[in-house]
Design a protein around this motif. Structure first.
Motif, mmCIF file in Angstrom:
data_model
loop_
_atom_site.group_PDB
_atom_site.id
_atom_site.type_symbol
_atom_site.label_atom_id
_atom_site.label_comp_id
_atom_site.label_asym_id
_atom_site.label_seq_id
_atom_site.Cartn_x
_atom_site.Cartn_y
_atom_site.Cartn_z
ATOM 1 N N SER A 252 -0.539 3.815 5.906
ATOM 2 C CA SER A 252 0.547 3.333 5.044
ATOM 3 C C SER A 252 0.387 1.856 4.727
ATOM 4 O O SER A 252 -0.252 1.106 5.481
ATOM 5 N N ASP A 253 0.985 1.445 3.622
ATOM 6 C CA ASP A 253 0.992 0.026 3.276
ATOM 7 C C ASP A 253 1.693 -0.776 4.361
ATOM 8 O O ASP A 253 1.268 -1.882 4.709
ATOM 9 N N GLU A 254 2.785 -0.204 4.917
ATOM 10 C CA GLU A 254 3.529 -0.904 5.962
ATOM 11 C C GLU A 254 2.651 -1.095 7.208
ATOM 12 O O GLU A 254 2.631 -2.172 7.802
ATOM 13 N N SER B 239 -0.148 -3.643 6.393
ATOM 14 C CA SER B 239 0.344 -5.022 6.293
ATOM 15 C C SER B 239 0.805 -5.548 7.648
ATOM 16 O O SER B 239 0.680 -6.741 7.922
#
Length: 152
Positions: free
Chosen positions: A110-112, A115
């Protein structure tokens, strides 16, 4: 009962397996240059094999890690790493990213998640962790597909 025999895909295609070993060596060099603790690298290998359920590679790396100085306690609690105080913020970021990469069937990284790792790890370390997990996934799949023997 059939006469079915599992093919050892590493032996069947030794050049491909040799290339995987060469890739692993290159990834190890990149990881060393990026600076994650060598003990963390061993834990990432173990964690990937735990997620993949690869007994052969688990045995290999749980034997290697103490010889390199990793504590029995950190190895023992690795499946529950999120619930312990044994791991630094850097360790946690690397373990979280490694788990996400190994759990591709659960969805993409996931992007979360990415990041969160990038907020703690340098770009070089994110890359090193991602490549370590990628290579370990490949080795795990060779061992699992070929049913490498694990016995006492």
């Amino acid at each position: 009962m059939s006469d079915f025999r599992r093919v050892d895909i590493g032996e069947q295609r030794p050049a491909a397996y040799k290339d995987l070993i060469a890739l692993s060596s290159e990834v190890d060099k990149a990881a060393a240059a990026a600076g994650p603790d060598p003990l963390l690298v061993e834990l990432l290998r173990i964690r990937t094999s735990q997620v993949n359920g690869c007994a052969f590679r688990l045995r290999m790396h749980t034997r290697d890690a103490p010889r390199k100085g990793e504590s029995a306690d950190r190895i023992a609690v690795l499946p529950g790493w999120e619930e312990t105080g044994y791991f630094s913020e850097t360790d946690r970021a690397a373990l979280r990213l490694t788990g996400a990469i190994a759990r591709v069937p659960d969805g993409h990284v996931s992007d979360e998640g990415f990041s969160a790792a990038a907020a703690v790890l340098t770009a070089d370390r994110v890359s090193a962790v991602a490549w370590l997990a990628t290579v370990m996934n490949a080795f795990d799949r060779v061992a699992i597909t070929s049913r490498y023997s694990v016995s006492s």
